[in-house]
Design a protein around this motif. Structure first.
Motif, PDB file in Angstrom:
ATOM      1  N   TYR A  79       2.484  11.663 -40.157  1.00  0.00           N
ATOM      2  CA  TYR A  79       3.343  12.687 -39.574  1.00  0.00           C
ATOM      3  C   TYR A  79       4.236  13.335 -40.607  1.00  0.00           C
ATOM      4  CZ  TYR A  79       7.116   9.426 -40.131  1.00  0.00           C
ATOM      5  OH  TYR A  79       8.044   8.609 -40.690  1.00  0.00           O
ATOM      6  N   SER A  80       4.561  12.632 -41.705  1.00  0.00           N
ATOM      7  CA  SER A  80       5.580  13.140 -42.613  1.00  0.00           C
ATOM      8  C   SER A  80       5.000  13.855 -43.822  1.00  0.00           C
ATOM      9  CB  SER A  80       6.483  12.012 -43.070  1.00  0.00           C
ATOM     10  OG  SER A  80       5.750  11.161 -43.917  1.00  0.00           O
ATOM     11  N   THR A 109      16.308  10.375 -39.739  1.00  0.00           N
ATOM     12  CA  THR A 109      15.091  10.094 -40.501  1.00  0.00           C
ATOM     13  C   THR A 109      14.542   8.719 -40.167  1.00  0.00           C
ATOM     14  OG1 THR A 109      16.173  11.336 -42.231  1.00  0.00           O
ATOM     15  CG2 THR A 109      14.115  10.294 -42.783  1.00  0.00           C
ATOM     16  N   SER A 152      12.880   8.892 -36.901  1.00  0.00           N
ATOM     17  CA  SER A 152      11.631   9.633 -37.059  1.00  0.00           C
ATOM     18  C   SER A 152      10.538   8.736 -37.620  1.00  0.00           C
ATOM     19  CB  SER A 152      11.882  10.841 -37.959  1.00  0.00           C
ATOM     20  OG  SER A 152      10.713  11.263 -38.550  1.00  0.00           O
ATOM     21  N   ASP A 206       7.240  10.472 -35.588  1.00  0.00           N
ATOM     22  CA  ASP A 206       7.366  11.805 -35.021  1.00  0.00           C
ATOM     23  C   ASP A 206       8.078  12.688 -36.034  1.00  0.00           C
ATOM     24  OD1 ASP A 206       7.723  14.029 -33.537  1.00  0.00           O
ATOM     25  OD2 ASP A 206       8.698  13.048 -31.837  1.00  0.00           O
ATOM     26  N   SER A 228       9.630  15.498 -35.533  1.00  0.00           N
ATOM     27  CA  SER A 228      10.733  16.315 -35.018  1.00  0.00           C
ATOM     28  C   SER A 228      12.067  15.914 -35.615  1.00  0.00           C
ATOM     29  CB  SER A 228      10.808  16.203 -33.503  1.00  0.00           C
ATOM     30  OG  SER A 228       9.662  16.748 -32.931  1.00  0.00           O
ATOM     31  N   GLY A 229      12.263  14.602 -35.826  1.00  0.00           N
ATOM     32  CA  GLY A 229      13.517  14.145 -36.399  1.00  0.00           C
ATOM     33  C   GLY A 229      13.742  14.725 -37.778  1.00  0.00           C
ATOM     34  N   GLN A 230      12.678  14.786 -38.566  1.00  0.00           N
ATOM     35  CA  GLN A 230      12.831  15.331 -39.916  1.00  0.00           C
ATOM     36  C   GLN A 230      13.105  16.824 -39.886  1.00  0.00           C
ATOM     37  OE1 GLN A 230       9.990  14.092 -42.721  1.00  0.00           O
ATOM     38  NE2 GLN A 230       9.925  12.001 -41.962  1.00  0.00           N
TER      39      GLN A 230
END
Lengths: 165, 106
Positions: free
Chosen positions: A124-125, B53, B56, B61, B63-65
């Motif tokens: 995801y990152s 972070t 996340s 997910d 979205s947090g970042q």
């Protein structure tokens, strides 16, 4: 080597430098400690597998915001211990209040350990995925942020220039 | 690359963020220099960013970042305008001690 050792080292460093930001007498020392604190927080982002955030954090915070702070401190020329000491009562009261707030925060966020193991999803990152989310789901906030930055820039220039009488 | 949450519990990150936030609150409460107070506000924003972070990474997910990204943009705008205001205050009354800036207090 214990695999959680980097966390403990970085956490100690960030808490120590954050305390030094608050406690050091000269504003320039506070700024330098804050830069160090931001750097350790950026390393936490690396540990949490958020490489894009690490890059943005280093560029925006240590690169732009802290340079702005340093510039204004040198512009104001405050590098002297101009701050008279508050009386100790206020210091003790602030410390007690902050400690109580810490206890309340700890108590209110109890239960984070019941969330179970972290998600096995590690993709995801990546920058590609972050870009998809940023320009898809969050497109409208992104555009509003750009307008806000523009208006902040105009406002800062308007405030900063000498008033024409 | 595995994230650190596989070896460090999430509650440790919650505690670290709370501690950093508390240090920021303490600085706002007992420093008098307006620029230091600004820096403590930045510290509080960063504590929240770290927590976002961590969550996340916990939930896998993005979205947090993205939210952290927005907070950084808002913080940059806030610092630019705030420091411009502080410099103008200094140019006018030659101090940034918040005890002298009490014209709006009563």
């Amino acid at each position: 080597m214990e695999p959680s050792l980097p966390f403990y080292i970085l956490a100690t460093l960030s808490v120590f430098s954050a305390l030094m930001v608050v406690l050091s007498r000269k504003p320039v020392h506070s700024v330098l400690y804050l830069i160090f604190c931001f750097f350790t927080i950026g390393c936490h982002y690396l540990l949490l597998n958020a490489q894009f955030l690490f890059a943005v954090h280093i560029i925006v915070y240590t690169g732009a915001i802290m340079v702005l702070f340093l510039f204004s401190i040198m512009f104001i020329n405050m590098n002297k211990e101009s701050e008279p000491h508050k009386n100790t009562l206020i210091k003790i009261a602030a410390g007690v209040l902050a400690g109580l707030l810490f206890l309340v925060l700890l108590e209110a966020t109890k239960g984070a350990e019941t969330l179970g193991p972290p998600s096995p999803n590690e993709s995801y990152s990546t920058v590609a995925n972050l870009g998809k989310v940023l320009y898809g789901q969050y497109l409208l906030p992104f555009e509003i942020i750009s307008i806000m930055l523009l208006s902040a820039m105009v406002g800062a220039v308007m405030l900063g220039k000498k008033s024409v009488d | 690359m595995n994230n650190i949450l596989h070896v460090v519990p999430l509650s440790y990150y919650v505690a670290l963020s709370s501690l950093l936030f508390t240090i920021g609150v303490m600085g706002v409460l007992f420093r008098r220099n307006a620029i230091i107070i600004f820096m403590c506000i930045e510290l509080m924003l960063n504590a929240v960013n770290l927590l976002l972070t961590a969550f996340s990474a916990q939930h896998g997910d993005a979205s947090g970042q993205v939210m952290v990204f927005f907070i950084m943009a808002v913080a940059a705008a806030e610092v630019a305008v705030g420091l411009a205001i502080l410099v103008m205050i200094y140019n006018n009354i030659r101090t940034v001690d918040i005890n002298e800036l009490n014209k709006l207090k009563w």
